[in-house]
Design an enzyme around this catalytic site. Structure first.
Site, short mmCIF file in Angstrom:
data_model
loop_
_atom_site.label_atom_id
_atom_site.label_comp_id
_atom_site.label_asym_id
_atom_site.label_seq_id
_atom_site.Cartn_x
_atom_site.Cartn_y
_atom_site.Cartn_z
N GLU A 116 0.91 -1.31 -0.01
CA GLU A 116 0.06 -0.01 0.09
C GLU A 116 0.73 1.37 0.18
O GLU A 116 0.51 2.27 -0.88
CB GLU A 116 -0.95 -0.10 1.21
CG GLU A 116 -2.10 -0.98 1.15
CD GLU A 116 -3.40 -0.62 0.29
OE1 GLU A 116 -2.91 0.67 -0.08
OE2 GLU A 116 -4.09 -1.32 -0.13
N ASP A 163 -6.13 8.04 0.04
CA ASP A 163 -5.46 7.53 0.72
C ASP A 163 -4.33 7.86 1.37
O ASP A 163 -3.45 8.62 0.98
CB ASP A 163 -5.30 5.97 0.21
CG ASP A 163 -6.56 5.35 -0.52
OD1 ASP A 163 -7.66 5.54 -0.04
OD2 ASP A 163 -6.36 4.70 -1.62
C1 LIG Z 1 -13.58 5.32 -3.32
O1 LIG Z 1 -12.57 4.36 -3.78
C2 LIG Z 1 -11.76 4.04 -2.83
C3 LIG Z 1 -10.58 3.45 -3.64
O2 LIG Z 1 -10.97 2.74 -4.80
C4 LIG Z 1 -12.64 2.96 -2.14
O3 LIG Z 1 -11.80 2.33 -1.05
C5 LIG Z 1 -13.74 3.52 -1.26
O4 LIG Z 1 -14.55 2.77 -0.51
C6 LIG Z 1 -14.73 4.53 -2.29
N1 LIG Z 1 -15.55 5.28 -1.74
C7 LIG Z 1 -16.77 5.43 -2.15
C8 LIG Z 1 -17.98 5.99 -1.42
O5 LIG Z 1 -17.21 4.66 -3.35
#
Ligand SMILES: *[C@@H]1O[C@H](CO)[C@@H](O)[C@H](O)[C@H]1NC(C)=O
Ligand SMILES: *[C@@H]1O[C@H](CO)[C@@H](O)[C@H](O)[C@H]1NC(C)=O
Ligand SMILES: CC(=O)N[C@H]1CO[C@H](CO)[C@@H](O)[C@@H]1O
Length: 140
Positions: free
Chosen positions: A51, A69
């Protein structure tokens, strides 16, 4: 010119203080001292290596949905940390608290993510660690 260089160097120095790349065994020790489950330590090391490359201050590029992230465990700002200067979201922290050399806050938050989704929360783990050979930490 000298002044500008000085300011630049001072800034670079200050930002270095909170920019650490762990060696593998150093990471193992840090995770142990944060009380991570010994039986799952190789998974955690694999996850962190994939990561963040074991970098405490890594901020990921925006994901497709615009979220980012943060830190060693690459924890997402959509649910877990607040991008503002006020602590919030499910870990009740600011995202910048996930970027420090002291991994206490990040570890606590990572455990919270794990409690809810286990390792499936992390693409780095799913793609590079699940059902794959895990890092050797027997010498750590
Ligand atoms: C947004 O994308 C991230 C990584 O792809 C993911 O971990 C996260 O759950 C997503 N959030 C939503 C609200 O879709
Ligand atoms: C969230 O964090 C803030 C600041 O650290 C603290 O004052 C507050 O009590 C916390 N709230 C909860 C619900 O834990
Ligand atoms: C992209 C990346 O960092 N891959 C690493 C994932 O973890 C394994 C096991 O530790 C490494 O061998 C890979 O280099």
């Amino acid at each position: 010119m000298e002044k500008i260089l000085f300011v630049f160097l001072a800034f670079a120095f200050v930002s270095q203080i909170n920019a650490k790349t762990f060696q593998r065994c150093e990471l193992v020790q840090a995770l142990r001292s944060q009380g991570f489950d010994e039986a799952k330590l190789r998974d955690w090391v694999c996850l962190v290596e994939n990561e963040s490359g074991r970098k405490t201050d890594l901020v990921g590029k925006p994901n497709k949905n615009g979220s980012r992230d943060y830190g060693l465990f690459q924890i997402n700002d959509k649910y877990w940390c607040s991008k503002t200067s006020t602590a919030g979201k499910d870990c009740n922290i600011t995202c910048s608290q996930l970027l420090t050399d002291d991994i206490t806050v990040a570890s606590k938050c990572a455990k919270k993510v794990y409690k809810r989704h286990q390792f499936m929360a992390w693409y780095g783990w799913r793609n590079h660690c699940q059902n794959k050979p895990l890092p050797d930490i027997s010498k750590c």
